[in-house]
Design a protein around this motif. Structure first.
Motif, PDB file in Angstrom:
ATOM      1  N   GLY A  39       0.820  -1.211   0.000  1.00 49.80           N
ATOM      2  CA  GLY A  39       0.000   0.000   0.000  1.00 49.80           C
ATOM      3  C   GLY A  39       0.848   1.252   0.000  1.00 49.80           C
ATOM      4  O   GLY A  39       1.898   1.320   0.638  1.00 49.80           O
ATOM      5  N   GLN A  40       0.385   2.289  -0.720  1.00 50.14           N
ATOM      6  CA  GLN A  40       1.142   3.528  -0.875  1.00 50.14           C
ATOM      7  C   GLN A  40       0.416   4.751  -0.321  1.00 50.14           C
ATOM      8  O   GLN A  40       1.058   5.704   0.099  1.00 50.14           O
ATOM      9  N   MET A  41      -0.906   4.729  -0.340  1.00 46.80           N
ATOM     10  CA  MET A  41      -1.706   5.875   0.064  1.00 46.80           C
ATOM     11  C   MET A  41      -3.094   5.379   0.450  1.00 46.80           C
ATOM     12  O   MET A  41      -3.395   4.195   0.354  1.00 46.80           O
ATOM     13  N   HIS A  42      -3.946   6.285   0.893  1.00 51.32           N
ATOM     14  CA  HIS A  42      -5.314   5.929   1.260  1.00 51.32           C
ATOM     15  C   HIS A  42      -6.043   5.309   0.077  1.00 51.32           C
ATOM     16  O   HIS A  42      -5.969   5.809  -1.052  1.00 51.32           O
ATOM     17  N   GLU A  43      -6.750   4.214   0.343  1.00 50.94           N
ATOM     18  CA  GLU A  43      -7.514   3.561  -0.713  1.00 50.94           C
ATOM     19  C   GLU A  43      -8.827   4.298  -0.947  1.00 50.94           C
ATOM     20  O   GLU A  43      -9.619   4.481  -0.034  1.00 50.94           O
ATOM     21  N   GLY A  44      -9.023   4.738  -2.178  1.00 56.11           N
ATOM     22  CA  GLY A  44     -10.240   5.474  -2.506  1.00 56.11           C
ATOM     23  C   GLY A  44     -10.195   5.940  -3.943  1.00 56.11           C
ATOM     24  O   GLY A  44      -9.420   5.429  -4.773  1.00 56.11           O
ATOM     25  N   ILE A  45     -10.994   6.939  -4.237  1.00 58.22           N
ATOM     26  CA  ILE A  45     -11.060   7.457  -5.601  1.00 58.22           C
ATOM     27  C   ILE A  45      -9.702   7.966  -6.062  1.00 58.22           C
ATOM     28  O   ILE A  45      -9.267   7.724  -7.196  1.00 58.22           O
ATOM     29  N   GLU A  46      -9.006   8.680  -5.165  1.00 59.30           N
ATOM     30  CA  GLU A  46      -7.727   9.290  -5.562  1.00 59.30           C
ATOM     31  C   GLU A  46      -6.678   8.229  -5.868  1.00 59.30           C
ATOM     32  O   GLU A  46      -5.900   8.374  -6.824  1.00 59.30           O
ATOM     33  N   SER A  47      -6.612   7.172  -5.079  1.00 60.71           N
ATOM     34  CA  SER A  47      -5.627   6.118  -5.360  1.00 60.71           C
ATOM     35  C   SER A  47      -5.942   5.436  -6.689  1.00 60.71           C
ATOM     36  O   SER A  47      -5.027   5.036  -7.428  1.00 60.71           O
ATOM     37  N   THR A  48      -7.230   5.312  -7.012  1.00 61.18           N
ATOM     38  CA  THR A  48      -7.622   4.722  -8.296  1.00 61.18           C
ATOM     39  C   THR A  48      -7.192   5.620  -9.448  1.00 61.18           C
ATOM     40  O   THR A  48      -6.642   5.155 -10.463  1.00 61.18           O
TER      41      THR A  48
END
Length: 453
Positions: free
Chosen positions: A212-221
């Motif tokens: 994992g690199q960052m918060h999972e959500g719209i932005e990571s997508t």
């Protein structure tokens, strides 16, 4: 705004950004006292410190042979206390050593810090505790080491926690590593009960955060990066709270025996609030920088924004603010985690997690938390000391002086040339911050920061 100075006998002025030992008198002029345990709370007074003891508090003190600290809009509180610092020394001195760590803490206004055990070797012996405490003995800064729960913080075999406790460990944690083994966590609670020591755990289900690199959500997508889901934090909170209930049975405790470090999610705040309402002896903290950024800020791919727990959403930030205001969140920490150029000047997915934050924690909290100054100061003074069963510190006559002098309205730009930490991995570089520590008095020493626009 003018700089702050240390005045000698009113006829000689010296600008300082260093620590000096004093055997004379220190006079704080016209400082507003922020300390709910002091009868002078909320009033503006002069404070006379003689041989390290607060001897007089009054509206206008005149004393000979004094060193005087004065300036615009000065406030004073008990010395600031940081519950979570990665020291890097021993083993990773290229990132930070105890001297630069001390300088960074004093620049940030802290008179006391708690260090994590994730060094090389891990802090899991009496000798490792002694290494930190012997260094701190000669410093103005109090450094409180924590001891590792498991050998090498691997979550498999117990350390000799009782020996480490008697050597001076203030709490127990595997620091950057979650206590992933449920049986280990349960037995640790049982083992620490007779000595009334605090267990600190960072809630993260590690099997859900691999790569994992960052918060999972719209932005990571959008950015095409592997996410760290909020559920990873919340599942571990649920597990630990259930284990705590199982451990307690019908017994009651009036002090927190399980502390959650650096929570970051809306649901996480709700879970801890519910646990407290049920009477469970739990506490928690957040990292100050969690209030300043969201996952949307990572569109720049600035590796200085790569932290764990990751920056979440605006909804999570709002929940953190509510948790701070209603007391669900007990303390705010720096989560200072220095990294060198070789660890940060890389592609985002290869860079290490962490930022330096000792020097910016107060300003960040002051600027983004929306807390009144009295409640803000509680989160970095009396609350952390209470959690660790340490003696209280107050601004009262007869008390040993452990004080931070600060200006909550001073605006300043955080510049690389002014950073005291050996590392430079901060997303605040070049930004204007509000609120600055002016001086620290502790252990018969005074440190004055050079404060200018």
């Amino acid at each position: 705004m003018r700089a702050f100075f240390l005045k000698f006998n009113l006829n000689h002025t010296l600008r300082l950004s260093e620590t000096i030992k004093f055997n004379m008198k220190i006079l704080l002029k016209s400082v507003k006292i922020i300390d709910k345990s002091s009868k002078y709370n909320g009033t503006t007074q002069d404070i006379l410190v003689v041989d390290g003891i607060i001897r007089e508090i009054a509206e206008n003190i005149t004393a000979e042979d004094t060193k005087t600290i004065s300036g615009e809009n000065l406030h004073v509180s008990a010395g600031w206390f940081d519950l979570r610092v990665s020291p890097k020394d021993p083993g990773y001195e290229s990132k930070e050593d105890l001297y630069t760590l001390t300088n960074a803490a004093l620049a940030g206004g802290f008179s006391e810090i708690v260090t994590l055990p994730n060094t090389k070797p891990v802090v899991q012996s009496k000798e490792a505790i002694a290494y930190v405490k012997n260094f701190a003995a000669a410093q103005i800064l109090n450094i409180h080491p924590t001891g590792a729960v498991t050998k090498n913080c691997e979550g498999k075999d117990f350390t000799e926690m009782l020996d480490i406790y008697h050597a001076g460990a203030v709490a127990f944690t595997d620091g950057d590593h979650t206590l992933w083994n449920a049986d280990i966590l349960l037995k640790t609670l049982q083992y620490l009960a007779p000595i009334d020591a605090l267990l600190m755990n960072r809630p993260e289900e590690p099997s859900m955060t691999i790569f994992g690199q960052m918060h999972e959500g719209i932005e990571s997508t959008i950015l095409g990066m592997k996410g760290i889901p909020s559920t990873a934090e919340e599942l571990m909170l649920m597990r630990d709270l259930k284990l705590l209930e199982y451990y307690l049975g019908d017994s009651k405790k009036d002090k927190s025996c399980l502390h959650f470090s650096t929570i970051s999610t809306k649901e996480g705040v709700a879970l801890i609030r519910e646990a407290k309402q049920k009477g469970l002896p739990v506490s928690c903290d957040i990292a100050a920088h969690q209030l300043a950024f969201t996952d949307k800020d990572l569109h720049t791919f600035d590796t200085n924004l790569k932290v764990n727990p990751p920056f979440r959403t605006q909804d999570d930030i709002e929940a953190l603010k509510v948790g701070l205001a209603d007391g669900t969140i007990d303390a705010v920490v720096s989560d200072h985690n220095p990294q060198d150029e070789e660890s940060k000047n890389l592609e985002f997915d290869m860079a290490d997690f962490g930022i330096i934050s000792l020097e910016t924690t107060f300003a960040t909290l002051n600027q983004f938390s929306e807390l009144p100054i009295e409640k803000l100061i509680e989160k970095i003074t009396c609350n952390p000391r209470k959690l660790l069963r340490l003696p209280s510190v107050s601004v009262n006559i007869g008390e040993e002086a452990n004080l931070t002098i600060f200006n909550p309205t001073h605006e300043w730009e955080y510049q690389t040339k002014d950073i005291k930490s050996k590392a430079k991995n901060s997303p605040f570089i070049g930004k204007t911050l509000k609120g600055k520590a002016i001086a620290v008095i502790n252990k018969h020493k005074v440190h004055i920061n050079n404060v200018e626009k």
